[in-house]
Design a protein around this motif. Structure first.
Motif, PDB file in Angstrom:
ATOM      1  N   LEU A 163       0.670  -1.204   0.146  1.00 53.58           N
ATOM      2  CA  LEU A 163      -0.348  -0.292   0.160  1.00 53.58           C
ATOM      3  C   LEU A 163       1.415   1.203  -0.053  1.00 53.58           C
ATOM      4  CD1 LEU A 163      -2.453  -1.257   2.712  1.00 53.58           C
ATOM      5  CD2 LEU A 163      -3.272  -0.198   0.244  1.00 53.58           C
ATOM      6  N   THR A 164       1.752   1.433   0.987  1.00 56.96           N
ATOM      7  CA  THR A 164       3.083   2.331   0.975  1.00 56.96           C
ATOM      8  C   THR A 164       3.134   2.637  -0.260  1.00 56.96           C
ATOM      9  OG1 THR A 164       3.083   1.737   3.034  1.00 56.96           O
ATOM     10  CG2 THR A 164       4.555   3.277   2.067  1.00 56.96           C
ATOM     11  N   PHE A 165       4.008   2.035  -1.082  1.00 56.73           N
ATOM     12  CA  PHE A 165       4.885   1.361  -2.430  1.00 56.73           C
ATOM     13  C   PHE A 165       3.285   2.480  -3.101  1.00 56.73           C
ATOM     14  CE2 PHE A 165       8.244  -0.321  -1.035  1.00 56.73           C
ATOM     15  CZ  PHE A 165       9.639   0.010  -1.430  1.00 56.73           C
ATOM     16  N   ALA A 166       2.157   1.382  -3.022  1.00 56.15           N
ATOM     17  CA  ALA A 166       1.155   1.881  -4.176  1.00 56.15           C
ATOM     18  C   ALA A 166       1.181   3.172  -4.645  1.00 56.15           C
ATOM     19  CB  ALA A 166      -0.061   1.184  -4.222  1.00 56.15           C
ATOM     20  N   ALA A 167       0.871   4.192  -3.321  1.00 58.64           N
ATOM     21  CA  ALA A 167       1.071   5.838  -3.210  1.00 58.64           C
ATOM     22  C   ALA A 167       1.492   6.120  -3.490  1.00 58.64           C
ATOM     23  CB  ALA A 167       1.093   5.670  -1.659  1.00 58.64           C
ATOM     24  N   TYR A 168       3.099   5.927  -3.338  1.00 57.46           N
ATOM     25  CA  TYR A 168       4.253   6.655  -3.814  1.00 57.46           C
ATOM     26  C   TYR A 168       4.866   6.829  -4.617  1.00 57.46           C
ATOM     27  CZ  TYR A 168       8.843   7.075  -4.479  1.00 57.46           C
ATOM     28  OH  TYR A 168      10.701   8.580  -4.293  1.00 57.46           O
ATOM     29  N   ILE A 169       4.557   5.294  -5.964  1.00 54.27           N
ATOM     30  CA  ILE A 169       4.038   5.645  -7.058  1.00 54.27           C
ATOM     31  C   ILE A 169       3.721   5.818  -8.070  1.00 54.27           C
ATOM     32  CG2 ILE A 169       4.134   3.929  -8.833  1.00 54.27           C
ATOM     33  CD1 ILE A 169       5.403   1.457  -7.259  1.00 54.27           C
ATOM     34  N   LEU A 170       2.042   6.225  -7.436  1.00 47.40           N
ATOM     35  CA  LEU A 170       1.201   7.354  -7.990  1.00 47.40           C
ATOM     36  C   LEU A 170       2.010   8.389  -7.917  1.00 47.40           C
ATOM     37  CD1 LEU A 170      -2.224   5.126  -6.358  1.00 47.40           C
ATOM     38  CD2 LEU A 170      -1.384   5.905  -8.946  1.00 47.40           C
ATOM     39  N   VAL A 171       1.709   8.673  -6.757  1.00 49.24           N
ATOM     40  CA  VAL A 171       2.525  10.304  -6.773  1.00 49.24           C
ATOM     41  C   VAL A 171       3.938  11.021  -7.526  1.00 49.24           C
ATOM     42  CG1 VAL A 171       3.260  12.561  -5.017  1.00 49.24           C
ATOM     43  CG2 VAL A 171       1.655  10.794  -4.222  1.00 49.24           C
ATOM     44  N   ALA A 172       4.685  10.000  -7.348  1.00 43.84           N
ATOM     45  CA  ALA A 172       5.670  10.542  -8.007  1.00 43.84           C
ATOM     46  C   ALA A 172       5.998  10.341  -9.181  1.00 43.84           C
ATOM     47  CB  ALA A 172       7.371   8.528  -7.191  1.00 43.84           C
ATOM     48  N   ASN A 173       4.795   8.906  -9.711  1.00 44.42           N
ATOM     49  CA  ASN A 173       4.903   9.016 -11.612  1.00 44.42           C
ATOM     50  C   ASN A 173       3.360  10.066 -11.790  1.00 44.42           C
ATOM     51  OD1 ASN A 173       7.460   7.642 -10.942  1.00 44.42           O
ATOM     52  ND2 ASN A 173       5.479   6.027 -11.431  1.00 44.42           N
ATOM     53  N   HIS A 174       3.702  10.601 -10.890  1.00 48.60           N
ATOM     54  CA  HIS A 174       1.939  11.696 -11.425  1.00 48.60           C
ATOM     55  C   HIS A 174       1.207  10.330 -12.097  1.00 48.60           C
ATOM     56  CE1 HIS A 174       4.229  14.615 -10.114  1.00 48.60           C
ATOM     57  NE2 HIS A 174       5.074  14.474 -10.966  1.00 48.60           N
ATOM     58  N   ILE A 175       0.294   9.562 -12.108  1.00 47.27           N
ATOM     59  CA  ILE A 175       0.321   8.535 -12.424  1.00 47.27           C
ATOM     60  C   ILE A 175      -1.736   9.482 -13.068  1.00 47.27           C
ATOM     61  CG2 ILE A 175      -0.495   6.234 -12.908  1.00 47.27           C
ATOM     62  CD1 ILE A 175       1.444   5.185 -11.538  1.00 47.27           C
ATOM     63  N   LEU A 176      -2.144   9.770 -12.202  1.00 47.86           N
ATOM     64  CA  LEU A 176      -3.276  10.264 -12.087  1.00 47.86           C
ATOM     65  C   LEU A 176      -3.506  11.874 -11.353  1.00 47.86           C
ATOM     66  CD1 LEU A 176      -5.274   7.444  -9.451  1.00 47.86           C
ATOM     67  CD2 LEU A 176      -5.448   7.287 -12.113  1.00 47.86           C
ATOM     68  N   SER A 177      -4.127  12.696 -11.462  1.00 45.79           N
ATOM     69  CA  SER A 177      -3.792  14.077 -11.361  1.00 45.79           C
ATOM     70  C   SER A 177      -5.493  14.671 -10.474  1.00 45.79           C
ATOM     71  CB  SER A 177      -4.084  14.168 -12.663  1.00 45.79           C
ATOM     72  OG  SER A 177      -5.208  14.590 -13.501  1.00 45.79           O
ATOM     73  N   GLY A 178      -5.263  15.550  -9.906  1.00 47.52           N
ATOM     74  CA  GLY A 178      -6.181  16.628  -9.244  1.00 47.52           C
ATOM     75  C   GLY A 178      -6.883  16.056  -8.101  1.00 47.52           C
ATOM     76  N   VAL A 179      -8.117  15.251  -8.123  1.00 51.34           N
ATOM     77  CA  VAL A 179      -8.964  15.552  -6.444  1.00 51.34           C
ATOM     78  C   VAL A 179      -8.798  13.582  -6.698  1.00 51.34           C
ATOM     79  CG1 VAL A 179     -10.898  15.835  -5.951  1.00 51.34           C
ATOM     80  CG2 VAL A 179     -10.500  17.507  -7.138  1.00 51.34           C
TER      81      VAL A 179
END
Lengths: 198, 118
Positions: free
Chosen positions: B23-39
């Motif tokens: 779960l920690t890595f999932a959140a980190y990768i989502l933020v570091a690679n800008h996979i989704l955006s905004g809200v």
């Protein structure tokens, strides 16, 4: 075992569970303390007074390593409790020693981050955002420091007295405290650091 | 019996540890690679944190395994209620206050302009 012994044992058990519940209630009030600090941080997050924003000062890979270290220490604290239940004192003490080293590493990393920020002139006095940041993360760090001190005290007790009932109870409460601090850190990691760089 | 209990506890610690790492890595990768955006991104990472909260509550703190009456669970629900009121209440009030202050400032400056300055 006589009836008297059974009654005595039940009394001990209920005393133990009362102490545990009391400690749990303390943890929940600590939760409320952190909630107010989180709320303060969330409200003041944008008030940077012309200073750096959260985007400018956070180093995500560094914080990820901190997070993983604390998570691992929470796991090793759990393993220590398993050894405690099995009555293996040396094993229990080595797992707590691992937990201690990991916790100390975490604390040193956090202090490094703080001193770097202060050296760059971004200390808590610079803006409302930085005050809220230092208060929230610093309070967590203070809890970690207290936990580490408590760990030393209990390990000395375990060494001197052996795994008596009261020592075991205290060690179990210490592990609850440690797991709780890891849970608070998940939210600091997510709300302060991850959301801070968006 | 005791051995079985120890084994199931060990499984629970290992499961909790692995799930938390994922779960920690999932959140980190989502933020570091800008996979989704905004809200959506904010909602997903907060969702991941809340899942991790429950993972650690169940696997590390063994919540739900206590015998009845479940005082621990009751205290936790109460504390969560207070936490939600403090956090969302503060954000709600303070955002409204900021909004109202800006309205005022805007109106004032408009009045001043209408009157041809100070």
């Amino acid at each position: 075992m006589t009836t008297n012994d059974v009654v005595l044992e039940r009394m001990h058990e209920s005393q133990n569970s009362k102490t545990m519940l009391g400690f749990w209630i303390y943890l929940m009030t600590d939760c409320v303390l952190f909630a107010s600090l989180f709320a303060t941080y969330a409200v003041l997050h944008g008030n940077t007074f012309g200073g750096p924003t959260s985007k400018d000062i956070f180093d995500l890979p560094f914080v990820l390593i901190e997070t993983l270290i604390l998570l691992t220490s929470s796991f090793t604290a759990g393993l220590a409790i398993l050894s405690l239940r099995a009555g293996k004192r040396t094993q229990m003490m080595s797992w707590f020693a691992v937990t201690f080293v990991l916790g100390l590493t975490f604390l040193i990393m956090e202090l490094t981050e703080f001193s770097q920020l202060a050296a760059e002139g971004n200390s808590w006095s610079h803006s409302a955002f930085l005050s809220a940041f230092f208060t929230l993360v610093g309070t967590h760090g203070l809890h970690i420091a207290t936990g580490l001190f408590w760990m030393i005290v209990l390990l000395v007790q375990a060494m001197k007295k052996g795994l008596t009932e009261s020592v075991s109870r205290r060690l179990t409460m210490l592990s609850m405290f440690w797991h709780f601090l890891d849970i608070i850190w998940i939210f600091i990691f997510t709300i302060v650091y991850l959301m801070g760089v968006l | 019996m005791e051995q079985e209990k120890t084994n199931s506890l060990l499984t629970s610690y290992v499961a909790g540890f692995l799930l938390s790492i994922i779960l920690t890595f999932a959140a980190y990768i989502l933020v570091a690679n800008h996979i989704l955006s905004g809200v959506l991104l904010v909602a997903v990472i907060i969702g991941l944190a809340i899942i991790q909260l429950f993972v650690q509550l169940f696997f590390f703190l063994h919540l739900g395994k206590e015998s009845k009456p479940r005082w621990n669970l009751l205290m936790l629900s109460f504390a969560l209620g207070v936490v939600i009121i403090i956090v969302f209440g503060s954000l709600w009030i303070m955002n409204n206050l900021n909004y109202n202050m800006m309205q005022d400032m805007h109106d004032n400056s408009k009045d001043i302009r209408d009157q041809g300055g100070f």
